[in-house]
Design an enzyme around this catalytic site. Structure first.
Site, PDB file in Angstrom:
ATOM      1  N   HIS A 228      -2.276 -35.019  40.996  1.00 41.38           N
ATOM      2  CA  HIS A 228      -1.701 -36.650  40.878  1.00 41.38           C
ATOM      3  C   HIS A 228      -0.440 -36.584  41.960  1.00 41.38           C
ATOM      4  O   HIS A 228       0.370 -37.161  41.834  1.00 41.38           O
ATOM      5  CB  HIS A 228      -0.816 -36.609  39.422  1.00 41.38           C
TER       6      HIS A 228
ATOM      7  N   SER B 211       3.627 -43.010  69.106  1.00 45.02           N
ATOM      8  CA  SER B 211       4.383 -44.419  68.933  1.00 45.02           C
ATOM      9  C   SER B 211       5.015 -44.740  70.238  1.00 45.02           C
ATOM     10  O   SER B 211       5.437 -44.097  71.171  1.00 45.02           O
ATOM     11  CB  SER B 211       5.232 -44.257  67.788  1.00 45.02           C
TER      12      SER B 211
ATOM     13  N   ARG C 218     -16.943 -48.677  72.312  1.00 42.96           N
ATOM     14  CA  ARG C 218     -15.597 -47.808  72.482  1.00 42.96           C
ATOM     15  C   ARG C 218     -15.836 -46.702  71.689  1.00 42.96           C
ATOM     16  O   ARG C 218     -15.381 -45.492  71.988  1.00 42.96           O
ATOM     17  CB  ARG C 218     -14.583 -48.449  71.528  1.00 42.96           C
TER      18      ARG C 218
END
Length: 498
Positions: free
Chosen positions: A159, A289, A20
């Protein structure tokens, strides 16, 4: 059930790395055909060198071997291996079947690791040669991206909290710097590879010393000649039955380090995609999606991160294997190692998995990252809006300094800005509004001496320091010289697999 699956059948498991993701050229380097063809080439080189040094090997035998390097009967080899339970001897017999005149001198004086380990080293070298230009192209594409956006201000994060501004190009150079270190390390490991050479069963060269009737010089010459034929500058002086498995640690450590670099880069891209500041390429008909049509998932970067994690774990195999190689070698350096598929019952099993998988994984990652770097999309308006949200707070020190220069008190100004900042922060956090600190300063008479300077004090480019100059110097002094040896392959575009 059969002992092994039909690897071309939809009913049998196939590694997605080969079926693949990875490139055809990398898959071929780790194929059975390439492996066993190299075995035959090594037997030919050994016979040629032995003939040159005086052993009774004829030109006719040499020519017969040359003519049959590609004539591999895989079915016969499989049948022989099933009968003999030994992959090397199965291929000695198979080669000898199509070279009847040379059959008696094939593998003369050698041990299985003569073909096994030397082939592995050739494959490792050639696989590294495939990775190096791919990594160089990724660096080149990112360098173009960094140069074009060297001066584009963006909010920095430490951060993952808003920090001092940097530029899009400068941030990209953080990625490039890590990849440049990986390129140098890959090149070093490739150039440091040594041939196992012609060493015999436990590395003492006893069988070859016997063949040459105690002539130490000829045994040395034999080792040197075959090493040169294989394209290596030097061979190990000391080996056991195998080359030291520390070599595998060296190679996979560098690949694991590359995996760490790519994971960091692609994580940054994924986070920026969430912030809508940057996106990887997204094709017109690509679906993000199955349930949410609006989604534009960073699937390429996610693939890189997923595979990079796998690549980083593979270095544990050679670390553990090298640690348990008793004396001259043991036979558990096997199923998870070898650079090509095979069926030898006892030997080279571990290397059949981890070395091949490491290179196929690295190959897939670099192909994908090149594709990403060739199509990165930046959204300056989104970046600008986020800067506007945070910059007023960051500009407060500059505003204080400007007020002091205009005759104000630092302490009084500090208190004024503290109060206004808290009010603005409340609007942002509790009301979901925009940061209105500057508007509050603009209507406050206390700050009237600097009202005309506010636009200048809030210019984002004045907050990025020497970022653009650093980008230019870094590219010119460190990146472009490193890429120079790869100029001839820079135009190759990435072909993204499924």
């Amino acid at each position: 059930m059969a002992a092994g699956g039909d690897h071309g059948s939809p009913d049998s498991y196939r590694s997605p790395l080969a079926s693949r993701y990875a490139s055809p050229e990398m898959c071929f380097v780790f194929s059975d055909r390439y492996k066993f063809r190299t075995w035959r080439q090594l037997w030919l080189w050994l016979a040629e060198a032995e003939q040159t040094l005086g052993l009774p090997i004829t030109d006719e035998q040499i020519q017969e071997m040359k003519s049959n390097l590609e004539n591999i009967d895989f079915k016969m080899a499989a049948e022989e291996e099933k009968r003999l339970r030994h992959d090397v001897m199965a291929h000695v017999h198979t080669f000898g079947h199509c070279c009847p005149k040379a059959a008696g001198i094939i593998h003369l004086g050698a041990t299985s690791c003569y073909v096994g380990d030397n082939t592995d080293l050739i494959i490792l070298r050639n696989a590294l040669d495939l990775l190096l230009p791919k990594l160089a192209r990724v660096i080149s594409r990112l360098a173009d991206f960094a140069k074009e956006r060297a001066s584009l201000p963006t909010l920095g994060f430490t951060h993952f909290q808003p920090a001092q501004l940097t530029t899009v190009g400068k941030r990209c150079c953080l990625w490039i710097q890590d990849l440049c270190m990986d390129l140098q390390n890959l090149k070093r490991v490739r150039d440091d590879l040594r041939f196992r050479g012609v060493k015999g069963t436990t590395g003492t060269q006893a069988s070859f010393l016997q063949l040459f009737e105690g002539d130490d010089h000829k045994v040395e010459q034999l080792d040197k000649m075959v090493t040169e034929k294989a394209g290596f500058k030097r061979a190990f002086i000391i080996t056991g039955q195998t080359y030291t498995r520390k070599v595998d640690i060296e190679v996979l450590s560098v690949l694991a380090s590359l995996g760490a670099s790519v994971h960091k880069i692609c994580t940054d891209i994924r986070l920026l995609a969430n912030l809508k500041e940057m996106e990887e390429p997204f094709e017109k008909q690509q679906i993000g999606s199955s349930a949410m049509p609006y989604k534009r998932n960073p699937m390429r970067s996610e693939r890189c991160c997923s595979l990079a994690r796998h690549l980083m774990t593979l270095v544990m195999d050679p670390l553990q294997t090298a640690s348990v190689q008793w004396f001259e070698r043991t036979l558990d350096d096997s199923a998870n190692r070898s650079v090509a598929q095979g069926h030898h019952i006892h030997q080279v099993e571990w290397r059949r998995i981890c070395l091949a998988e490491a290179f196929l994984t690295a190959d897939t990652i670099l192909n994908t990252l090149q594709n990403i770097s060739e199509g990165l999309v930046v959204y300056p308006k989104v970046i600008e809006r986020r800067i506007r949200q945070e910059l007023p707070f960051m500009a407060t020190e500059n505003i204080i300094m400007a007020m002091v220069k205009a005759g104000g008190s630092r302490q009084d100004c500090h208190e004024k800005i503290r109060v206004l900042s808290q009010q603005a922060a409340s609007v942002v956090k509790q009301e979901g509004g925009d940061n209105d600190l500057i508007e509050r300063i603009q209507v406050d008479a206390y700050f009237s001496p600097i009202h005309s300077q506010l636009d200048h004090l809030l210019d984002p480019s004045s907050f990025t320091g020497r970022a653009s100059q650093q980008v230019q110097r870094f590219l010119e002094e460190e990146v472009y010289p490193l890429l120079k040896p790869y100029e001839s392959v820079m135009k190759v575009k990435a072909e993204l697999c499924l």
